[in-house]
Design a protein around this motif. Structure first.
Motif, mmCIF file in Angstrom:
data_model
loop_
_atom_site.group_PDB
_atom_site.id
_atom_site.type_symbol
_atom_site.label_atom_id
_atom_site.label_comp_id
_atom_site.label_asym_id
_atom_site.label_seq_id
_atom_site.Cartn_x
_atom_site.Cartn_y
_atom_site.Cartn_z
ATOM 1 N N UNK A 1 0.827 -1.211 0.000
ATOM 2 C CA UNK A 1 0.000 0.000 0.000
ATOM 3 C C UNK A 1 0.862 1.262 0.000
ATOM 4 N N UNK A 2 0.422 2.245 -0.753
ATOM 5 C CA UNK A 2 1.153 3.505 -0.807
ATOM 6 C C UNK A 2 0.640 4.393 -1.912
ATOM 7 N N UNK A 3 1.160 5.591 -1.933
ATOM 8 C CA UNK A 3 0.754 6.592 -2.915
ATOM 9 C C UNK A 3 1.978 7.281 -3.482
ATOM 10 N N UNK A 4 1.828 7.783 -4.723
ATOM 11 C CA UNK A 4 2.856 8.602 -5.363
ATOM 12 C C UNK A 4 2.187 9.855 -5.888
ATOM 13 N N UNK A 5 2.849 11.002 -5.669
ATOM 14 C CA UNK A 5 2.401 12.247 -6.276
ATOM 15 C C UNK A 5 3.092 12.352 -7.633
ATOM 16 N N UNK A 6 2.304 12.472 -8.689
ATOM 17 C CA UNK A 6 2.811 12.558 -10.054
ATOM 18 C C UNK A 6 2.544 13.961 -10.595
ATOM 19 N N UNK B 1 7.053 11.145 -6.862
ATOM 20 C CA UNK B 1 7.675 10.891 -5.567
ATOM 21 C C UNK B 1 6.682 10.194 -4.653
ATOM 22 N N UNK B 2 7.209 9.324 -3.810
ATOM 23 C CA UNK B 2 6.420 8.596 -2.824
ATOM 24 C C UNK B 2 5.849 9.575 -1.801
ATOM 25 N N UNK B 3 4.579 9.392 -1.447
ATOM 26 C CA UNK B 3 3.944 10.209 -0.413
ATOM 27 C C UNK B 3 4.263 9.560 0.934
#
Length: 151
Positions: A119-124, A135-137
């Motif tokens: 699980x995770x998010x990236x700001x594009x 980048x990884x949030x």
């Protein structure tokens, strides 16, 4: 690849950021450090010297932009920048990419990409042309601005 206007100096980058801030009605504060004894990454200058060995006067700036998302920009004398968007840090961006980066964040193309495992998010942040910064949030929760851009 799209060509971005060249910003040869820290001052030219601050002026370009000021134009983006005005376009999107954002308050802006600038802190500037001028001289080798005041900038953060000057390892080549002798102690207590103001100029670099070549006689130039290095100029660094830290810019904070008001509103949501919280954005700060650190412009380094070497021609690169660090941009932080709601706690997500983008390192080593070319100084020329700062204005289109901010326009992408404020203008709408920036988005957050989620994944289930792990699980995770990236700001594009897509720029005009074929360039996209990702980048990884950090952390497990998103700010309201980030959660409003999840795809």
């Amino acid at each position: 690849m799209t060509h971005h206007p060249h910003l040869p100096t820290t001052e030219s980058a601050v002026t370009a950021i000021r134009a983006v801030a005005a376009e999107y009605l954002r308050a802006m504060t600038v802190t500037e450090d001028i001289g080798a004894d005041r900038t953060s990454r000057r390892t080549s200058a002798p102690p207590f010297s103001v100029t670099d060995p070549d006689g130039s006067l290095p100029h660094e700036a830290y810019v904070e932009l008001g509103g949501s998302p919280a954005i700060s920009v650190r412009l380094f004398p070497e021609g690169d920048a660090q941009i932080t968007v709601d706690g997500v840090e983008f390192h080593d961006l070319p100084r020329d990419h700062v204005p289109p980066f901010l326009t992408s964040v404020y203008g709408g193309p920036a988005f957050v990409k989620g994944r289930f495992f792990p699980p995770g998010y990236k700001l594009c942040v897509p720029l005009p042309g074929d360039e996209t910064y990702q980048e990884h949030v950090p952390g497990v929760s998103l700010t309201p601005w980030l959660s409003g851009r999840v795809r």
